[in-house]
Enzyme design. Structure first.
Site, PDB file in Angstrom:
ATOM      1  N   GLY A 534      15.909  94.025 -37.259  1.00 21.85           N
ATOM      2  CA  GLY A 534      14.969  94.292 -36.325  1.00 21.85           C
ATOM      3  C   GLY A 534      14.314  95.467 -36.079  1.00 21.85           C
ATOM      4  N   PRO A 540      13.401 101.030 -37.296  1.00 16.57           N
ATOM      5  CA  PRO A 540      14.075  99.762 -37.643  1.00 16.57           C
ATOM      6  C   PRO A 540      15.481  99.826 -37.375  1.00 16.57           C
ATOM      7  CG  PRO A 540      13.249 100.711 -39.698  1.00 16.57           C
ATOM      8  CD  PRO A 540      12.730 101.691 -38.310  1.00 16.57           C
ATOM      9  N   ASP A 662      17.524 101.862 -19.828  1.00 19.63           N
ATOM     10  CA  ASP A 662      16.834 101.066 -20.652  1.00 19.63           C
ATOM     11  C   ASP A 662      17.676  99.729 -20.742  1.00 19.63           C
ATOM     12  OD1 ASP A 662      14.535 100.328 -21.944  1.00 19.63           O
ATOM     13  OD2 ASP A 662      15.206 101.135 -23.699  1.00 19.63           O
TER      14      ASP A 662
END
Length: 855
Positions: A534, A540, A662
């Site tokens: 991903g 990445p 986050d």
């Protein structure tokens, strides 16, 4: 024949119970009939026995529940593995009956025996009755005998010998070896399926019996051995706890509070039981297979709800053998696992990577048989280690125990068997000591064998050291005082500066194992696309396989990103300090030239958003296939609970308070068993234990998950993470993103949609349609309410994560949520929005964004 069937049916119904009673005789049956199910009710009206269907299931079971408690709380199920099914082809109802031989049987509609009481004695010719006692115990007994609630030896059969998932006062956990009965609790498979699940709780009969929980075949938690007063856990003041190990069944009646009668030579009975001191208290212990907790609930009459009283495991250190051999778990330290004094990590590299499975070894080996070359060091306040490789003698003194251990080169430690009477008996260990932790209550003294140089046996050497120290210290005190003051003043300034600027400042001491670039390149086939898992906000993520076959995940910082270096070092620094089952495990890092990479444990099920926001699988597969393979309700609730536990650790249980900043679905990774693990600490901030909030000029995170006070004013706190958790909770329940999905009113995000449904009295319409009717409505409603409570506009109105866990795991009545903080289309950013005047459009994707204020 057509005439006979109605007559037979009428006869059965006429022989069923017609009014409330606590006793079933051989001439009557307890029937499950469309015209009205008959039940047994205990004489004091506390418990009821009858037929029921759990949750949304259509299956029928025979069970016992509290009669006068509004929410049906089942405490025992007879036919857990063989449910009854309504078949319209039969006119005869299912029924519970007593046979002519005196056996208790449950018959289906076609007359097949689906369950029977496990009796081996033929009671033909004896009048037998089944009675539901006030304790909740269903007993089968001779009708001529008087009920004796103290001595139950006369019962032909009793349900207390075959418990389900609930432990009631007066029940016993453990072995009756004479009759071959092992009483243990087993959790339900799911909320609407009472068949046997993976979680078990029972008594292990070893040299020192103790209570153990298993998940499947793996040991999950152990109580520690009985020390004459308690198992290692804290004594509950409203209960009289008894532990009995006897040769004779009748000895059980002689035991009183905290008294133990021990027979170490083939005891007939090894059981643990509890009795209420205050009989007005309604209490139960239940195994919760969804959360993997053993929980005690008390009924609160004022609120008409069950209140969570205690849970096991209590903390991370309760996990069986978390720290490996000779590793001591200290729950409030970070990392929690530390080698005992006189020991060192067996694998320093693994230990630095927070992999403690190999544990510790002695810093210096002893020389067994050589005079004055080995001895023992005393460790106080520990939970006694696993006793499966131990030996006991109840009559030995502690001095005799020491000599016995010293004479055997395989002996590694010794202790008193019991703490009563100043300490009695001898307990000796052979081999490694495992499952050690600092006890939550005053622990026992444990004497561990070591080389003489590592022990306290040389008393005269200690005295010489004390004398030398006493003479030397005054001579150098003044010089050291001046030097120390200067050193600590400078260090204090450095630590304060580092703490205040931890994510913006440099962190060169990364404290993680380093992997060389060639190893990572080889593991990922030179970062080939087929290895790519991903794309994160800063680069990445690849899957790799090391030379030893270990699967890993590599987060590679994008070289074109100018904003990720400090965040990367921040994540490395934090991950080196964190260890919890619901946090992703970082194995090491690679920093070479322009390459900066983090190496994680590989999570085969990737991230949560792949399950929640992919195509609706239920439209492709049948509902049964989807529920068995993907996110059914028990899995969702398990994931919610796991995320909450991980966040609680960050906010409260780790040595330094961590605010993630986050938290979102793409940052929740799932292992092979669908256990959730919080990942991506690049945006996290670290505080001292007494600091709970801060502010920043730099808004970092993902729109849709950020709390209003953070997105608009740059103010963040533990309540910012709570807001994000609430958003994530609603997404898990609904299967929809906060943004980017279609809702009834344009402009409404998922928060607004959920709030509107709540205000309209239709909150269950939020539930993911893929679930159909296969969900626990009370759990789902509680999750929605908790989610809205977490997202209230003002931070002080939101609960902390400790309260969230209590709310999720109990049946207490929750407060009404206030209006949540809606995230508007355009958000002011920067410190002091009025002066800045900068505006940005809120993002609708799942990429982490960082906005910098112009300087």
């Amino acid at each position: 024949m057509a005439i006979l069937l109605p007559l037979i049916l009428a006869f059965i119904i006429s022989c069923s119970l017609s009014s409330a009673t606590d006793t079933l005789t051989q001439s009557h049956s307890l029937v499950d009939d469309a015209n009205g199910t008959t039940t047994l009710v205990s004489s004091d009206g506390t418990f009821e026995l009858g037929f029921f269907s759990p949750g949304s299931s259509s299956n029928r079971y025979l069970g016992i529940w509290y009669k006068n408690i509004p929410d049906t709380t089942v405490v025992w199920v007879a036919n857990r593995q063989t449910p009854l099914r309504n078949d319209t082809n039969f006119t005869t109802p299912s029924r519970l009956s007593i046979t002519d031989e005196g056996g208790l049987v449950l018959l289906s509609q076609n007359g097949t025996v689906v369950w029977s009481a496990n009796t081996t004695v033929n009671n033909q010719g004896v009048s037998v009755v089944a009675q539901l006692l006030d304790s909740g115990n269903l007993v089968l007994r001779n009708a001529q005998d008087e009920v004796d609630v103290v001595d139950d030896a006369k019962y032909i059969w009793q349900s207390f010998d075959y418990p389900s998932d609930t432990f009631l006062p007066g029940m016993k956990i453990g072995w009756d070896l004479r009759r071959g009965i092992n009483r243990e609790l087993t959790a339900w498979k799911s909320w609407d399926d009472p068949s046997v699940g993976d979680l078990r709780w029972g008594m292990v009969v070893g040299v020192t019996p103790e209570l153990v929980m298993w998940k499947g075949e793996e040991e999950y938690y152990r109580s520690g051995p009985w020390n004459g007063v308690i198992f290692s856990g804290k004594t509950t003041p409203i209960f009289e706890l008894q532990f009995v190990s006897t040769q004779d069944e009748k000895d059980a009646s002689l035991c009183h509070v905290y008294h133990i009668t021990v027979s170490l030579i083939r005891p007939n009975k090894v059981v643990y039981t509890s009795k209420l001191q205050n009989k007005s208290v309604i209490t139960r212990v239940v195994l919760n297979g969804t959360t993997s907790y053993r929980q005690r609930y008390n009924w609160v009459e004022q609120t008409k709800s069950w209140r969570l009283y205690s849970s096991v495991p209590r903390d991370n250190c309760d996990n069986y053998n978390l720290c490996g051999p000779y590793g001591n778990c200290i729950v409030n330290d970070s990392p929690p696992c530390q080698c005992l004094s006189g020991f060192k990590p067996k694998s320093p590299q693994n230990y630095s990577a927070l992999d403690w499975t190999q544990g510790c070894v002695r810093s210096e080996s002893w020389s067994c048989g050589v005079k004055n070359r080995d001895g023992f060091r005393r460790f106080s306040g520990l939970k006694i280690p696993d006793t499966r490789k131990a030996w006991v003698n109840a009559s030995m003194t502690l001095g005799d125990c020491r000599m016995k251990c010293l004479a055997n080169c395989s002996c590694t430690a010794y202790a008193n068997l019991y703490v009563t009477g100043g300490g009695i008996g001898c307990l000796i260990w052979f081999g490694e000591l495992i499952d050690l932790r600092v006890a939550s209550t005053p622990g026992q003294d444990l004497y561990i064998r070591m080389a003489a140089a590592e022990t306290d046996a040389k008393g005269h050497k200690k005295m010489v050291g004390i004398v030398v120290t006493a003479v030397t210290v005054p001579l150098v005190f003044l010089a050291l005082l001046a030097l120390s003051c200067t050193h600590w003043r400078k260090r204090g300034r450095r630590e304060k500066t580092s703490l205040e600027n931890n994510s913006e400042g440099e962190q060169e001491d990364l404290d993680l194992p380093f992997y060389d670039l060639a190893t990572i390149v080889h593991a990922t086939n030179d970062f080939s696309n087929d290895k790519k898992l991903g794309q994160g906000g800063f680069g990445p993520v690849y899957k790799g396989i090391l030379a030893d076959g270990q699967e890993i995940a590599i987060k590679r910082l994008s070289q074109s990103s100018g904003q990720g270096t400090k965040e990367f070092k921040n994540e490395v620094s934090l991950c080196a300090k964190l260890q919890h089952r619901n946090l992703v495990k970082v194995l090491g890092c690679c920093i070479q030239g322009e390459e900066k990479m983090l190496i994680y444990e590989y999570m085969p099920n990737k991230s949560l958003d792949n399950f929640l926001f992919g195509p609706c699988i239920c439209r492709i597969l049948s509902l049964a296939e989807w529920q068995s393979k993907f996110l059914d309700w028990p899995r969702r609730f398990h994931i919610i609970f796991g995320i909450a536990r991980g966040l609680l650790y960050l906010h409260q249980d780790s040595r330094l308070r961590i605010i993630h900043r986050d938290l979102k679905a793409s940052n929740i990774l799932l292992d092979g068993q669908m256990n959730p693990k919080i990942s991506d600490f690049g945006m996290a901030r670290m505080f001292g234990g007494d600091q709970i909030e801060g502010n920043t000029n730099r808004i970092a995170g993902t729109y849709g998950y950020m709390s209003p006070e953070y997105a608009i004013h740059g103010l963040f706190s533990i309540k910012s993470d709570v807001f994000s958790f609430g958003m994530l909770l609603l997404e898990i329940v609904s299967g929809k993103k906060n943004r980017g999905a279609s809702y009834p009113n344009q402009g409404f995000n998922l928060i607004g949609h959920a709030w509107r449904l709540w205000k309209d009295g239709n909150p269950l319409e939020l539930i993911d349609g893929c679930l159909g009717e296969a969900f626990n409505s009370s759990e789902a409603l509680r999750c929605i309410r908790v989610g809205l409570l977490c997202m209230q506009l003002h931070p002080e109105d939101r609960p902390d994560m400790a309260s969230v866990i209590v709310m999720l795991s109990s049946e207490n009545v929750l407060s009404q949520p206030k209006e949540p903080g809606f995230l508007i289309e355009r958000i002011m950013v920067g410190e002091g929005c009025a002066s800045s005047g900068n505006q940005i459009s809120s993002s609708t994707n799942e990429v982490t964004v960082t906005q910098l204020e112009a300087r």
